[in-house]
Design an enzyme around this catalytic site. Structure first.
Site, PDB file in Angstrom:
ATOM      1  N   SER A   1       0.784  -1.235   0.019  1.00 41.19           N
ATOM      2  CA  SER A   1      -0.207   0.041  -0.150  1.00 41.19           C
ATOM      3  C   SER A   1       0.920   1.238  -0.056  1.00 41.19           C
ATOM      4  O   SER A   1       1.576   1.324  -0.981  1.00 41.19           O
ATOM      5  CB  SER A   1      -0.802   0.271   1.063  1.00 41.19           C
ATOM      6  OG  SER A   1      -1.909   0.906   1.072  1.00 41.19           O
TER       7      SER A   1
ATOM      8  N   HIS B   1      -4.290  -5.691  -1.373  1.00 38.27           N
ATOM      9  CA  HIS B   1      -5.445  -5.462  -0.307  1.00 38.27           C
ATOM     10  C   HIS B   1      -6.432  -6.701  -0.440  1.00 38.27           C
ATOM     11  O   HIS B   1      -7.579  -6.468  -0.809  1.00 38.27           O
ATOM     12  CB  HIS B   1      -6.051  -4.169  -0.376  1.00 38.27           C
ATOM     13  CG  HIS B   1      -5.239  -2.953  -0.305  1.00 38.27           C
ATOM     14  ND1 HIS B   1      -4.086  -2.584  -1.241  1.00 38.27           N
ATOM     15  CD2 HIS B   1      -5.109  -2.123   0.799  1.00 38.27           C
ATOM     16  CE1 HIS B   1      -3.710  -1.720  -0.876  1.00 38.27           C
ATOM     17  NE2 HIS B   1      -4.028  -1.295   0.396  1.00 38.27           N
TER      18      HIS B   1
ATOM     19  N   GLU C   1      -1.204  -3.162  -8.014  1.00 38.99           N
ATOM     20  CA  GLU C   1      -2.553  -3.406  -7.181  1.00 38.99           C
ATOM     21  C   GLU C   1      -2.958  -2.265  -6.467  1.00 38.99           C
ATOM     22  O   GLU C   1      -2.354  -1.215  -6.465  1.00 38.99           O
ATOM     23  CB  GLU C   1      -2.169  -4.235  -6.019  1.00 38.99           C
ATOM     24  CG  GLU C   1      -1.343  -3.994  -5.027  1.00 38.99           C
ATOM     25  CD  GLU C   1      -1.937  -3.130  -3.867  1.00 38.99           C
ATOM     26  OE1 GLU C   1      -3.118  -3.463  -3.514  1.00 38.99           O
ATOM     27  OE2 GLU C   1      -1.498  -1.976  -3.311  1.00 38.99           O
TER      28      GLU C   1
END
Length: 315
Positions: free
Chosen positions: A119, A284, A220
């Protein structure tokens, strides 16, 4: 399709493997989070490891886990600490880009060790790749993933990668319960780089932007609807970051319908005639598989395989 060999690329340095009964340090370089210290200690002890929690983990400064000075100090201290064998981040959120121009990359390079997160942590992966040149790991966060009781492949993948159970020539395991999609077939050799797509785009135009020359791009994301994924990919294309790629591995794009995503990926990458494999369970998602960023890999989108072409840790 022409396959360019990996020997034209210089591999990022492997890092020391996580030893048995080693110590894992936890830092919070991005957002704040409440750590159940006793639960974390018990979790690590049950798997044969110690845990060292750095002070900033317990601080909070609005949407940040402590001030920039606190978070930077912990990052440097965790790498420099000879008792710490690997570093895992508490959580993502926001905050790592604020540190990039203050990091002592020479210190990190001298004390290279497994560094794990995803992230917002993508900004650190990109900067370490560019300025310290060692392999880092797009993998679980302590709170959301390891202590969050995610599916077993999350933990298995994490320890297999850091302990050195996966050598050069190993095909990375992917759970059959989660089908992959071959968007564009073909084989690519290159250095696996990337992470969170929004964070990759946010660093464009800075000294810390992704170096895509000969890379296999991994992306992602979460909380980004399809049109925003389109916008982010278009931004990368217009910035000249897609034309030099060798292949693309797409992780979890949470909340976006698979067929719609694959149509967008085909529209984006088909003109480039490079292999694209979508649906890899990293990001995630549950499970969240660990990937070695900066490592040389072989992506076979037709066979739906990702193979290591170097050792990512050394004993």
């Amino acid at each position: 399709m022409t396959v360019r060999p990996s020997h034209t690329l210089i591999a990022h340095r492997a890092v020391p493997a996580l030893p048995s009964e080693g110590t894992i340090g936890v830092i919070a370089p991005a957002g704040p989070g409440a750590l159940d210290t006793e639960k974390a200690l018990q979790w690590m002890r049950a798997r044969g490891y110690g845990l060292k929690v750095f002070p900033g983990v317990y601080e909070k400064d609005g949407y940040l886990a402590g001030s920039d000075d606190v978070r930077l100090r912990d990052l440097h201290a965790a790498f420099a600490d000879p008792e710490v064998d690997a570093i895992i981040c508490l959580r993502g959120g926001y905050g790592t880009p604020r540190l990039l121009d203050r990091i002592n990359y020479d210190l990190l390079s001298r004390h290279a060790k497994p560094f794990v997160g995803y992230s917002d942590i993508t900004a650190l992966h990109l900067a370490i790749s560019r300025y310290a040149g060692f392999v880092t790991f797009h993998g679980p966060l302590l709170n959301a993933d390891l202590l969050g009781d995610k599916e077993p492949p999350t933990v298995t993948s994490f320890f297999a990668m850091l302990r050195g159970q996966l050598k050069s020539g190993s095909v990375l395991s992917h759970p059959a319960a989660y089908p992959l999609s071959t968007v564009e077939p073909g084989i690519a050799h290159g250095r696996l780089l990337g992470g969170n797509l929004a964070m990759i785009a946010a660093t464009l135009g800075t000294p810390y932007e992704i170096d895509v020359e000969g890379a296999v791009l991994f992306i992602e994301d979460i909380n980004e609807p399809l049109y925003r994924i389109d916008r982010l990919l278009t931004q990368m294309r217009l910035a000249g970051k897609l034309a030099r790629l060798r292949g693309v591995l797409v992780g979890d794009i949470a909340g976006v319908e698979v067929d719609a995503l694959n149509r967008l990926l085909k529209q984006t990458f088909e003109p480039l005639r490079i292999p694209v494999l979508s649906g890899w369970r990293s990001g995630h998602c549950d499970p969240n598989l660990t990937l070695p960023l900066g490592a040389l890999v072989r992506l076979d989108a037709g066979k739906q395989e990702l193979l290591l072409e170097q050792d990512v840790v050394i004993r």
